[in-house]
Design an enzyme around this catalytic site. Structure first.
Site, PDB file in Angstrom:
ATOM      1  N   ARG A  98      74.118  54.283  14.288  1.00 32.76           N
ATOM      2  CA  ARG A  98      73.976  54.036  12.857  1.00 32.76           C
ATOM      3  C   ARG A  98      74.607  55.176  12.046  1.00 32.76           C
ATOM      4  NH1 ARG A  98      68.950  53.138  13.319  1.00 32.76           N
ATOM      5  NH2 ARG A  98      69.415  50.950  13.703  1.00 32.76           N
ATOM      6  N   CYS A 142      77.640  59.987  21.981  1.00 30.50           N
ATOM      7  CA  CYS A 142      76.956  59.416  20.817  1.00 30.50           C
ATOM      8  C   CYS A 142      76.014  60.451  20.199  1.00 30.50           C
ATOM      9  CB  CYS A 142      76.275  58.111  21.188  1.00 30.50           C
ATOM     10  SG  CYS A 142      76.131  57.009  19.769  1.00 30.50           S
ATOM     11  N   LYS A 198      57.505  39.807  57.374  1.00 34.57           N
ATOM     12  CA  LYS A 198      56.680  38.657  57.018  1.00 34.57           C
ATOM     13  C   LYS A 198      57.460  37.653  56.162  1.00 34.57           C
ATOM     14  CE  LYS A 198      52.871  39.771  59.051  1.00 34.57           C
ATOM     15  NZ  LYS A 198      52.429  38.929  60.184  1.00 34.57           N
ATOM     16  N   SER A 240      59.823  41.025  40.856  1.00 34.77           N
ATOM     17  CA  SER A 240      61.032  41.439  40.150  1.00 34.77           C
ATOM     18  C   SER A 240      61.614  42.693  40.809  1.00 34.77           C
ATOM     19  CB  SER A 240      60.719  41.683  38.683  1.00 34.77           C
ATOM     20  OG  SER A 240      59.732  42.677  38.575  1.00 34.77           O
ATOM     21  N   THR A 265      58.291  34.466  51.077  1.00 37.07           N
ATOM     22  CA  THR A 265      59.492  33.658  50.874  1.00 37.07           C
ATOM     23  C   THR A 265      59.148  32.172  50.926  1.00 37.07           C
ATOM     24  OG1 THR A 265      60.945  35.367  51.746  1.00 37.07           O
ATOM     25  CG2 THR A 265      61.761  33.109  51.886  1.00 37.07           C
ATOM     26  N   LEU A 303      72.586  42.702  40.731  1.00 35.81           N
ATOM     27  CA  LEU A 303      73.554  43.274  41.675  1.00 35.81           C
ATOM     28  C   LEU A 303      74.039  42.218  42.655  1.00 35.81           C
ATOM     29  CD1 LEU A 303      72.201  46.771  42.750  1.00 35.81           C
ATOM     30  CD2 LEU A 303      74.404  46.221  41.737  1.00 35.81           C
ATOM     31  N   HIS A 330      80.466  55.005  23.414  1.00 33.12           N
ATOM     32  CA  HIS A 330      79.854  55.047  24.751  1.00 33.12           C
ATOM     33  C   HIS A 330      80.887  54.698  25.822  1.00 33.12           C
ATOM     34  CE1 HIS A 330      75.591  55.455  23.636  1.00 33.12           C
ATOM     35  NE2 HIS A 330      75.948  54.819  22.531  1.00 33.12           N
ATOM     36  N   GLU A 364      80.708  55.076  28.861  1.00 31.25           N
ATOM     37  CA  GLU A 364      80.080  54.630  30.115  1.00 31.25           C
ATOM     38  C   GLU A 364      80.053  53.113  30.265  1.00 31.25           C
ATOM     39  OE1 GLU A 364      78.516  55.949  27.531  1.00 31.25           O
ATOM     40  OE2 GLU A 364      76.413  55.322  27.361  1.00 31.25           O
ATOM     41  N   GLU A 412      72.691  33.766  36.194  1.00 25.42           N
ATOM     42  CA  GLU A 412      71.491  34.416  36.730  1.00 25.42           C
ATOM     43  C   GLU A 412      70.300  34.124  35.818  1.00 25.42           C
ATOM     44  OE1 GLU A 412      71.835  38.716  36.882  1.00 25.42           O
ATOM     45  OE2 GLU A 412      69.681  38.928  37.248  1.00 25.42           O
TER      46      GLU A 412
END
Ligand code: GLN
Length: 550
Positions: free
Chosen positions: A479, A387, A194, A21, A198, A27, A524, A526, A147
């Site tokens: 909340r 927040c 290597k 992972s 894969t 991305l 938020h 962002e 994905e």
């Protein structure tokens, strides 16, 4: 399959990951979307996560990374953030499914008797449910990029892999494509790349019935042609479909690297599509800008680095975008909020040009964050509270300017005599257009205010100057709320309420007028910043930090 004459059929790209992972599948998917958009195509995305949680909302962000919030209030995987930042696609509930959500829906159908007494099984019932989730996107865009979370070979991912295998048959070759992201490790001792991991990963995928059409090979060093031929031969993939995905300095370089490797051409060829030449100039300009900043600005963020990189992904990117809007590089210094409790804030924050207190839940380091806010307020250092950061700015002001020394948020101290932040009992919810109620006994998930809410801005404020608009929509996930019982006192002593809900009941933005730039927002921002379109609040926060640096 939904296919009328009026809606066009969507082509589906399925992205799987192999070996291990964290190879950057999200991305990679986002970058593919960016390249297809650069060719004038419309795209959307879907993330299929194999874990059993119905959504990541209740998962520890330090374990799983940021919980991304969509306009329609989905608590979703952080890859949604990459998708939105790289493209014009807008993510929603239908763009993220977990095994838990799929099973939940199947089990509910079973309880309602919808399977007419049949035995409910992984194949076909779970796989059909997954296929239906994917096919919701049919007809909405030219290309949908799906994905699959996790790594090929994981037991829990199998129903998803089986579902996309079946979809290849249903959709046909011109409408489906398998892209597999894998690792080609460089072994220092041997001085060699290597290919074996894969090979094994592709073998595993083929055992599940899927032959990848394209391989994206993550690597530290370039993969030369002879190695590509080797991978091609062992993995049964044409050599021009073996794409080098080399490590890059900035994540915004990924679309350019993929393009240079011919990835978008190959995708279009395999999907049998024709488009004009791609316009990748905006991406080239962006990368040039990132690599050639005019100055460097130091921003202090309260929270440990290890905690913050994945769990505050969007915040991190938004600060980069804020820097881009001002032609500067933003360097982030992570200050442990717990250190800010025991050590001197002046010492720890010395030299920073701006202070940011991000969102969060719970007690840890709260007093340290408040100390950082006091420091920024008193020393007139640009401050941005998001927040929880906004809530604590209100607590700080109430304590240190109003003299309500025990002021607090009831989330953090339920016995306080001055609950300046509290659980609002009743409020009008613009999203559901209903009166909502909350109290201590209502369940955790149910009482969060989630998704995009309107906010009306007041004139002559930092917020209005930034947005240049009357009404804005920003995403929420919290909340607790500002307590209106304290509004008059706070305003009298110089706190400015610059943004509220249209009914003026929920306070969404607070500021201090007598300060170069001090702003806290309940939402938020962002989640809505993009490299090509930096968010106005991050842009202005960084601009103020530049001014402070002088
Ligand atoms: N813990 C606070 C609340 O629930 C703030 C949440 C946040 O920062 N996202 O209201």
């Amino acid at each position: 399959m939904k296919n009328s004459n009026t809606t066009k059929r969507t082509k589906f790209i399925f992205v799987t990951g192999g070996v291990l992972s964290s190879l950057g599948k999200g991305l990679a998917a986002a970058a593919i979307g960016a390249l297809l958009e650069a060719r004038g195509l419309t795209v959307t995305f879907q993330k299929l996560d194999p874990y059993i949680n119905v959504d990541p909302g209740t998962m520890n962000p330090f374990q799983h990374g940021e919980v991304f919030v969509t306009d329609d209030g989905a608590e979703a995987d952080l890859d949604m953030g990459h998708y939105e930042r790289y493209t014009n696609a807008v993510m929603a509930q239908k763009n993220n499914y977990t095994s838990g959500r799929i099973y939940y829906s199947v089990i509910q159908k079973e309880r309602r008797g919808e399977y007419l007494g049949g035995t409910v099984q992984v194949i076909p019932h779970i796989t059909d449910e997954i296929k239906a989730a994917v096919m919701q996107l049919d007809g909405t865009v030219d290309v949908a990029i799906i994905e699959i979370g996790g790594t090929i070979g994981d037991i829990e991912g199998l129903p998803f892999v089986e579902a996309i295998r079946q979809l290849r048959i249903d959709l046909g070759r011109d409408y489906s494509l398998f892209i597999h992201l894998t690792l080609v490790p460089y072994i220092k001792a041997a001085g060699e790349l290597k290919t074996k991991p894969t090979q094994h990963s592709v073998r595993e995928l083929r055992a599940d019935g899927i032959q990848p059409d394209i391989l994206l090979c993550r690597t530290e060093v370039p993969i030369n042609d002879s190695l590509k031929r080797k991978i091609s031969m062992f993995c049964n993939v044409p050599v021009d479909a073996v794409i080098t995905a080399i490590d890059v300095d900035t994540i915004y370089e990924v679309p350019l690297r993929f393009h240079a490797e011919g990835l978008d051409n190959k995708i279009l060829e395999l999907l049998n599509m024709w488009t004009g030449k791609p316009n990748i100039k905006p991406w080239e300009d962006l990368v040039y800008k990132i690599q050639n900043p005019k100055d460097t600005i130091q921003i202090a963020i309260t929270g440990k680095y290890v905690d913050l990189t994945e769990s505050y992904k969007s915040l991190h990117e938004s600060l980069v975008h804020g820097g881009l809007a001002n032609d500067v590089k933003v360097e982030l210094t992570y200050i442990s909020a717990e250190d800010l409790e025991s050590k001197n804030a002046t010492e720890l924050l010395k030299g920073c040009h701006g202070v940011l207190v991000p969102g969060g839940f719970g007690q840890r380091g709260v007093e340290g964050k408040i100390n950082a806010i006091t420091y920024a307020r008193e020393n007139k250092i640009p401050f941005f509270g998001i927040c929880l950061g906004m809530q604590l700015a209100v607590v700080e002001y109430a304590r240190n300017v109003l003299g309500l020394t025990d002021a607090h948020s009831t989330e953090l101290e339920d016995k306080t005599d001055n609950p300046v932040i509290y659980l609002i009992k009743e409020w009008f919810d613009y999203r559901t257009q209903k009166i909502q109620t909350r109290d201590e006994s209502s369940d955790m998930g149910g009482t969060l205010r989630l998704g995009a809410y309107p906010c009306i801005l007041s004139d002559n404020t930092f917020a209005k100057a930034a947005y240049g608009e009357e009404e804005i929509f920003e995403r929420h996930r919290h909340r607790y709320e500002f307590n209106n019982d304290y509004r008059a006192q706070l305003e009298e002593k110089g706190m400015v309420i610059s943004g509220t809900s249209p009914d003026n009941n929920l306070v969404e933005i607070v500021e201090i007028a007598d300060h170069p730039w001090f702003l806290g927002c309940q939402f938020h921002p962002e989640f809505k910043s993009k490299p090509m379109k930096p968010h106005p609040l991050f842009r202005d926060f960084i601009a103020a930090a530049i001014k402070h640096k002088g």
